[in-house]
Design an enzyme around this catalytic site. Structure first.
Site, PDB file in Angstrom:
ATOM      1  N   HIS A 136       0.997  -1.346   0.056  1.00 14.14           N
ATOM      2  CA  HIS A 136      -0.158   0.117  -0.132  1.00 14.14           C
ATOM      3  C   HIS A 136       0.850   1.359  -0.097  1.00 14.14           C
ATOM      4  O   HIS A 136       1.877   1.118   0.395  1.00 14.14           O
ATOM      5  CB  HIS A 136      -1.060  -0.220   1.284  1.00 14.14           C
ATOM      6  N   ASP A 213       3.094  -4.729   7.874  1.00 12.47           N
ATOM      7  CA  ASP A 213       1.995  -3.630   7.710  1.00 12.47           C
ATOM      8  C   ASP A 213       0.756  -4.756   7.758  1.00 12.47           C
ATOM      9  O   ASP A 213       0.652  -5.537   6.918  1.00 12.47           O
ATOM     10  CB  ASP A 213       1.918  -3.199   6.481  1.00 12.47           C
ATOM     11  N   GLN A 216      -4.479  -5.455   7.036  1.00 14.00           N
ATOM     12  CA  GLN A 216      -5.441  -6.367   6.371  1.00 14.00           C
ATOM     13  C   GLN A 216      -5.622  -7.493   7.011  1.00 14.00           C
ATOM     14  O   GLN A 216      -6.235  -8.542   6.727  1.00 14.00           O
ATOM     15  CB  GLN A 216      -5.094  -6.475   4.962  1.00 14.00           C
ATOM     16  N   LYS A 239     -10.379  -0.887  10.155  1.00 13.58           N
ATOM     17  CA  LYS A 239     -10.404  -1.701   9.383  1.00 13.58           C
ATOM     18  C   LYS A 239     -10.813  -3.214  10.221  1.00 13.58           C
ATOM     19  O   LYS A 239     -11.049  -4.310   9.579  1.00 13.58           O
ATOM     20  CB  LYS A 239      -9.120  -2.133   8.636  1.00 13.58           C
ATOM     21  N   CYS A 378      -4.619   2.641  -3.845  1.00 15.92           N
ATOM     22  CA  CYS A 378      -3.542   2.939  -3.140  1.00 15.92           C
ATOM     23  C   CYS A 378      -2.431   1.766  -3.173  1.00 15.92           C
ATOM     24  O   CYS A 378      -1.297   1.796  -2.515  1.00 15.92           O
ATOM     25  CB  CYS A 378      -3.590   3.355  -1.732  1.00 15.92           C
TER      26      CYS A 378
HETATM   27  N1  7TS Z   1      -1.833  -0.859   4.801  1.00 17.68           N
HETATM   28  C1  7TS Z   1      -2.812  -1.532   3.872  1.00 17.68           C
HETATM   29  C2  7TS Z   1      -2.215  -2.821   3.769  1.00 17.68           C
HETATM   30  C3  7TS Z   1      -3.707  -1.121   3.821  1.00 17.68           C
HETATM   31  O1  7TS Z   1      -4.797  -1.708   3.193  1.00 17.68           O
HETATM   32  C4  7TS Z   1      -3.992   0.202   4.310  1.00 17.68           C
HETATM   33  C5  7TS Z   1      -5.336   0.988   3.814  1.00 17.68           C
HETATM   34  C6  7TS Z   1      -3.024   0.945   4.803  1.00 17.68           C
HETATM   35  C7  7TS Z   1      -2.044   0.436   5.226  1.00 17.68           C
HETATM   36  C8  7TS Z   1      -3.375   2.344   5.574  1.00 17.68           C
HETATM   37  O2  7TS Z   1      -4.467   2.267   6.534  1.00 17.68           O
HETATM   38  P1  7TS Z   1      -5.001   3.903   7.183  1.00 17.68           P
HETATM   39  O3  7TS Z   1      -6.088   3.152   8.207  1.00 17.68           O
HETATM   40  O4  7TS Z   1      -3.707   4.326   7.804  1.00 17.68           O
HETATM   41  O5  7TS Z   1      -5.540   4.591   6.111  1.00 17.68           O
HETATM   42  N2  7TS Z   1      -6.125   0.450   2.853  1.00 17.68           N
HETATM   43  C9  7TS Z   1      -7.287   0.912   2.040  1.00 17.68           C
HETATM   44  C10 7TS Z   1      -7.816   0.088   1.211  1.00 17.68           C
HETATM   45  O6  7TS Z   1      -7.560  -1.019   0.616  1.00 17.68           O
HETATM   46  N3  7TS Z   1      -8.903   0.989   0.546  1.00 17.68           N
HETATM   47  O7  7TS Z   1      -8.927   1.991   1.479  1.00 17.68           O
HETATM   48  C11 7TS Z   1      -7.952   1.893   2.343  1.00 17.68           C
END
Ligand code: 7TS
Length: 421
Positions: A136, A213, A216, A239, A378
């Protein structure tokens, strides 16, 4: 006599009662454009069970006040709730010590913290940070910024046609110049579950620390940080069925203790003089200013809710059948190209069709009450790897039903007619 393990292994996993689970999530009852909502954008953000909403309400109606600074009853209650949430996170992830759990804004901030603090301390000119093509943007850009500012290089593990990491290349890219591996546990676009335990072990053989990371992974599988043995782990509450605005950086104590602060401000200090300050022990050193206390407390409620399932076996069994049914449905339609066909994958389907641009398809599905994400998710380097600018992505959670999968597949079929293919 069978051992308990043998009995457990031979007994079928108790399926989760999806209708009962859905009743815990008030938002799932709403309709969109006059149709029952089918929420398939869980990888972007998941819905919240009622216990989380109630915990937030209770925090603000009963104990709202700032933490770590008041002698009064409310501040002490808020501090207790906040520190209790930290212990819940530790228990849920099986981290060794509560001091290794830093509350941050989310996975993005967790990674930026490590890039900024650990990165500037340990990565210098000519050094390498190893990432992968399926990261990401939040696990790419912070490392680019670091590398640009210190004169280091990003090296990148390639992705195979089935959306898996090229593990041979990974082994070869671990060199004496590699100062950190930063790697996604589960891909948000492909669903691929990476073999992170072995990858961590391989890096450690060469004394290279690893950041995972886990944004997910945490909503879908048991994450045992002591077993994974990673050095850092990043995740977002929203999430994993908790509130937006908080998340966690796990860091091994030996690193957090020696790393410089990320941001300066109130509460992260021991003493401040006009010419010099001293800092608290971790995690306090990394939590400058007023944290998202209510969100952290709400996140603990989400994790306790997940613990109520008695492990992830039932959740995994259900999500596996959602994925199998959806994959089969898409394959039956024809003219659909699926990205990410690893046998070890979470319930995420990224695809393009012969008949409509992903954005047009997303708009069509929205009119049917079906929420999916369209675009590059992303992960632009991954899109480039597969030669497409965008995909449509359906990402599932344990509260999705098999009937919803059928609704989604029927709507895709209908879209083919609608767009005249
Ligand atoms: N890492 C992964 C694997 C992600 O899927 C996301 C967000 C992030 C980091 C960042 O997370 P945040 O909460 O700090 O924004 N992924 C997604 C997505 O797949 N669609 O919208 C956000």
């Amino acid at each position: 006599m069978s051992t308990l393990e043998e009995v457990r292994a031979s007994s079928p996993v108790a399926p989760i009662d999806v209708e009962r689970v859905r009743a815990d999530f008030p938002l799932l009852e709403r309709s969109v454009h006059g149709k029952p909502l089918v929420y398939l954008d869980n990888a972007a953000s998941a819905q919240k069970p009622r216990v989380v909403l109630e915990r937030l309400q209770r925090f603000y109606t009963e104990i709202n006040s700032n933490v770590h600074r008041g002698v009064h009853a409310l501040s002490q209650a808020a501090t207790e709730a906040y520190e209790g949430a930290r212990e819940t996170v530790r228990r849920f992830l099986n981290a060794g010590d509560v001091s290794e759990i830093v509350f941050v804004r989310g996975a993005t901030e967790a990674i930026n913290l490590v890039a900024s603090s650990f990165g500037r301390q340990h990565v210098g000119a000519g050094d390498e940070v190893l990432i992968t093509t399926m990261e990401h943007h939040s696990n790419i850009v912070p490392w680019q910024l670091l590398c640009e500012s210190v004169g280091a290089h990003l090296t990148v593990v390639p992705v195979t046609d089935s959306g898996q990491l090229d593990l041979e290349a990974y082994g070869n890219l671990l060199t004496e110049r590699t100062k950190l591996v930063a790697l996604v546990h589960v891909s948000n676009t492909l669903g691929t579950v990476n073999p992170v335990k072995g990858m961590v072990a391989l890096a450690h053989e060469r004394d290279i620390p690893v950041l995972l990371d886990g944004a997910q992974a945490v909503p879908h599988m048991k994450v045992d940080l002591q077993e994974l043995d990673c050095d850092f782990y990043a995740l977002s509450s929203h999430k994993a069925f908790g509130p937006m605005g908080t998340g966690v950086l796990y860091g091994k104590h030996k690193w957090l203790e020696s790393m410089p602060p990320y941001q300066g401000g109130g509460e992260m200090i021991l003493s401040v003089q006009l010419d010099k300050s001293t800092f608290r022990e971790p995690p306090g050193k990394f939590e400058a200013g007023t944290p998202s206390v209510a969100a952290a407390v709400g996140f603990a409620a989400a994790l306790e809710y997940l613990e109520g399932f008695g492990g992830f076996d039932g959740i995994i069994a259900h999500e596996t059948s959602l994925l199998a049914r959806a994959t089969h449905g898409l394959q039956q339609i024809g003219g659909v190209r699926l990205f990410g066909t690893s046998t070890c994958k979470a319930a995420v389907l990224s695809f393009v069709t012969d008949w409509a641009h992903p954005h047009d398809l997303g708009t069509f599905l929205d009119q049917e009450g079906i929420a999916v994400r369209t675009g590059h998710h992303c992960t632009q380097p991954l899109m480039k790897r597969f030669g497409v600018p965008a995909t449509t992505r359906a990402s599932f959670a344990f509260y999705n039903s098999l009937e919803e999968v059928d609704t989604f597949v029927r709507a895709l079929e209908a879209s083919r007619e609608f767009f005249g293919a």
